[in-house]
Design a protein around this motif. Structure first.
Motif, PDB file in Angstrom:
ATOM      1  N   UNK A 218      -8.645  -1.247  -2.452  1.00 46.83           N
ATOM      2  CA  UNK A 218     -10.100  -1.419  -2.374  1.00 46.83           C
ATOM      3  C   UNK A 218     -10.824  -0.094  -2.575  1.00 46.83           C
ATOM      4  N   UNK A 219     -11.933  -0.149  -3.266  1.00 43.60           N
ATOM      5  CA  UNK A 219     -12.717   1.063  -3.503  1.00 43.60           C
ATOM      6  C   UNK A 219     -13.501   1.481  -2.266  1.00 43.60           C
ATOM      7  N   UNK A 220     -13.744   0.525  -1.365  1.00 42.77           N
ATOM      8  CA  UNK A 220     -14.481   0.798  -0.140  1.00 42.77           C
ATOM      9  C   UNK A 220     -13.572   0.534   1.053  1.00 42.77           C
ATOM     10  N   UNK A 221     -13.455   1.504   1.947  1.00 47.10           N
ATOM     11  CA  UNK A 221     -12.630   1.335   3.129  1.00 47.10           C
ATOM     12  C   UNK A 221     -13.150   0.161   3.959  1.00 47.10           C
ATOM     13  N   UNK A 222     -12.265  -0.746   4.314  1.00 48.29           N
ATOM     14  CA  UNK A 222     -12.657  -1.882   5.134  1.00 48.29           C
ATOM     15  C   UNK A 222     -13.132  -3.096   4.369  1.00 48.29           C
ATOM     16  N   UNK A 223     -13.138  -3.016   3.044  1.00 48.93           N
ATOM     17  CA  UNK A 223     -13.479  -4.181   2.253  1.00 48.93           C
ATOM     18  C   UNK A 223     -14.899  -4.149   1.737  1.00 48.93           C
ATOM     19  N   UNK A 224     -15.298  -5.176   0.968  1.00 50.45           N
ATOM     20  CA  UNK A 224     -14.562  -6.429   0.758  1.00 50.45           C
ATOM     21  C   UNK A 224     -13.333  -6.255  -0.122  1.00 50.45           C
ATOM     22  N   UNK A 225     -12.398  -7.215   0.020  1.00 54.40           N
ATOM     23  CA  UNK A 225     -11.133  -7.160  -0.695  1.00 54.40           C
ATOM     24  C   UNK A 225     -11.040  -8.285  -1.719  1.00 54.40           C
ATOM     25  N   UNK A 226     -10.397  -7.974  -2.834  1.00 52.25           N
ATOM     26  CA  UNK A 226     -10.142  -8.973  -3.873  1.00 52.25           C
ATOM     27  C   UNK A 226      -8.639  -9.134  -4.014  1.00 52.25           C
ATOM     28  N   UNK A 227      -8.147 -10.311  -3.685  1.00 52.17           N
ATOM     29  CA  UNK A 227      -6.710 -10.581  -3.698  1.00 52.17           C
ATOM     30  C   UNK A 227      -6.309 -11.136  -5.061  1.00 52.17           C
ATOM     31  N   UNK A 228      -5.559 -10.343  -5.812  1.00 51.99           N
ATOM     32  CA  UNK A 228      -5.158 -10.743  -7.163  1.00 51.99           C
ATOM     33  C   UNK A 228      -4.118 -11.852  -7.099  1.00 51.99           C
ATOM     34  N   UNK A 229      -4.243 -12.840  -7.970  1.00 49.83           N
ATOM     35  CA  UNK A 229      -3.271 -13.932  -8.001  1.00 49.83           C
ATOM     36  C   UNK A 229      -1.862 -13.408  -8.271  1.00 49.83           C
ATOM     37  N   UNK A 491     -15.334   2.192   8.746  1.00 53.57           N
ATOM     38  CA  UNK A 491     -14.516   3.399   8.643  1.00 53.57           C
ATOM     39  C   UNK A 491     -13.388   3.396   9.659  1.00 53.57           C
ATOM     40  N   UNK A 492     -13.530   2.608  10.730  1.00 49.32           N
ATOM     41  CA  UNK A 492     -12.500   2.555  11.763  1.00 49.32           C
ATOM     42  C   UNK A 492     -11.287   1.732  11.342  1.00 49.32           C
ATOM     43  N   UNK A 493     -11.350   1.096  10.167  1.00 51.26           N
ATOM     44  CA  UNK A 493     -10.169   0.369   9.684  1.00 51.26           C
ATOM     45  C   UNK A 493      -9.087   1.322   9.195  1.00 51.26           C
ATOM     46  N   UNK A 494      -9.370   2.602   9.207  1.00 51.57           N
ATOM     47  CA  UNK A 494      -8.369   3.594   8.862  1.00 51.57           C
ATOM     48  C   UNK A 494      -8.531   4.753   9.847  1.00 51.57           C
TER      49      UNK A 494
END
Length: 514
Positions: A218-229, A491-494
């Motif tokens: 992810x380009x941004x810490x903590x999301x949003x996330x894109x889950x590739x098939x 930011x606390x996700x890391x």
């Protein structure tokens, strides 16, 4: 209660060498010469890498960083016990800093593991030894990438003046995958015990890495996330390989045999961890029961960590995982497997008391800053084997400590299907989730969405060291919980890179928010 310091002087010095501008070749004596894994591991040097994993069983560091900041664990201060300069409170309230002791010590432990494994890989001529070291390096790196988002690397043969390079999160994830692919291709299909990595261990860890790849890319810490098939399909592919290797879920009424004193013989689903016996337990599971047991229980404990009432209440009353009388345990010393709430009992079903003489009744209410010795629901997922005289000597315990197990793999596959992956076996996420729920006495679901998936992962894998990882992937890590009433910043996700590491390696850049 003081924290147990498991970082040796030698280990700390090694880390300083790894992260500083120069790094001398680590002394081979750090590895030791005694084989802890028999002929399967293959060399004393490789045993040294396995030994570095022992810190995973401690109640602090990696385990604490993965559990205390979540919705399923907290470490309340009880009078003068468990204050420890706020180390546990800061984890639960997401108020750690780059100088937090456990943030520092975990960085040390994990990166020493990476370096030791790299040493073995660089010198090994036997592909099985190299594959085991590659698997172990991948595990250590997975934890570093998950917790800190950056991975310092240094060639063991580089001059002492060299500065370690640093891989960013996505690059390090690709590196981990390559290590695991090599490990899968070259590890043995079966090993004598779960203490030696096999193909299924590599496959199970590959499934976990691919499931979390969106978080790490992810380009941004903590999301949003894109889950590739394509990543979700890989999760399913590796999960199916683990199934084909013969691992299965425990039958109805046998959930806790994955954690009991005879799990080496009884478990059908434990894939990788630490092998212990009653006469030799180099990485025992005893911290997992000691950290919650009251002083007057059998065995006595440290009267520390608790779960959160909301988490406990997420279980149906009929769900075996919430707690059961366990034969050979409850009838002898009074302990139940699972969650402990209400009046507690000892040998002979004697009602226990607190040190003050009041009844020992564990209550759901608990305060992070000040709690009495009986407040908080305790958790005994692992438990000791009582002796014939209804006492317990847990100096050596035979429970294998589990890092990777099959139920986790099944739920990962279900999640990957829910996130868009295709299963060539035709299973659905709902079928897989119910295959775990129904044998445990929980009501079969009629549908499953992401919220239900996260909740089920919590009920199945509680206190196994994966909750923070799960909450971040589902973008729920920063949500308010008991004793942390406000939403925290993404930011606390890391975690921060330890300040002394940043100060000594210019290639390390402090993480956002710190």
């Amino acid at each position: 209660m003081k924290m147990k310091n498991i970082t040796s002087r030698a280990a700390l010095c090694s880390l300083v060498l790894i992260t500083a501008a120069g790094c001398a070749k680590l002394d081979e004596k750090l590895y030791g010469s005694k084989s802890l894994y028999g002929n399967n591991a293959g060399s004393a040097e490789l045993n040294g890498v396995y030994t570095q994993l022992y810190g995973q069983t401690d109640q602090a560091n990696t385990y604490a960083l993965q559990e205390h900041p979540t919705d399923e664990m907290m470490g309340p201060t009880r009078g003068t016990d468990w204050g420890d300069f706020g180390t546990w409170r800061k984890l639960h309230t997401h108020t750690w800093t780059p100088t937090h002791n456990q943030v520092n010590d975990t960085w040390d432990q994990l990166n020493i593991g990476v370096f030791r494994a790299t040493q073995v890989i660089s010198k090994a001529t036997d592909n099985n030894i190299k594959a085991q070291a590659s698997f172990l390096r991948a595990y250590f790196m997975f934890q570093v990438v998950d917790l800190y988002g950056q991975q310092p690397m240094r060639d063991p043969d580089a001059p002492t003046s060299s500065i370690p390079t640093v891989m960013k999160r996505a690059e390090a994830t690709d590196f981990i995958i390559k290590d695991l692919e090599f490990a899968e291709a070259n590890l043995a299909a079966t090993t004598a015990n779960i203490g030696v990595a096999n193909k299924a261990a590599a496959q199970a860890l590959l499934a976990k890495v691919y499931l979390n790849r969106a978080v790490y890319a992810a380009t941004t810490v903590g999301g949003p996330f894109t889950f590739a098939k394509a990543d979700m399909d890989k999760v399913i592919e590796y999960a199916n390989k683990v199934t084909a290797a013969g691992y299965t879920l425990e039958p109805a009424g046998k959930y806790f045999q994955d954690f009991a004193w005879d799990n080496s013989e009884q478990s059908h689903g434990n894939i990788f961890g630490f092998y212990n016996t009653a006469t030799s337990s180099p990485a025992p599971a005893k911290n997992r029961w000691r950290m919650g047991l009251h002083y007057n229980q059998t065995p006595d404990g440290w009267n520390g960590f608790t779960t959160l009432a909301d988490f406990y209440n997420s279980f149906e009353a009929t769900d075996e995982r919430r707690g059961v009388d366990y034969p050979g345990l409850t009838d002898k010393v009074g302990l139940r497997a699972g969650f402990a709430v209400g009046q507690q009992y000892g040998p002979g079903h004697k009602a226990l008391t607190q040190r003050s003489g009041k009844p020992l009744i564990f209550t759901p209410d608990v305060n992070l800053n000040f709690s009495t010795e009986a407040q908080g629901i305790r958790v005994f997922k692992y438990f000791p084997q009582p002796k014939a005289d209804n006492t317990v000597n847990d100096d050596n315990t035979s429970n294998d400590y589990v890092i990777l197990r099959y139920a986790d793999v099944v739920l990962e596959k279900a999640e990957a299907i829910l996130r868009g992956g295709t299963d060539p076996m035709g299973q659905t996420a709902l079928q897989l989730v119910n295959s775990i729920r129904v044998p445990r006495g929980a009501t079969a679901l009629t549908s499953v969405d992401l919220a239900a998936m996260l909740a089920e992962r919590g009920r199945e894998l509680y206190w196994e060291g994966w909750r923070r990882n799960d909450l971040i992937r589902f973008e729920k890590f920063n949500d308010p919980v008991d004793q942390r009433p406000a939403k925290t910043d993404k930011s606390k996700t890391i975690y921060p890179i330890p300040q002394r590491a940043v100060d000594t390696n210019p290639n390390l850049k402090q993480n956002p928010g710190y």
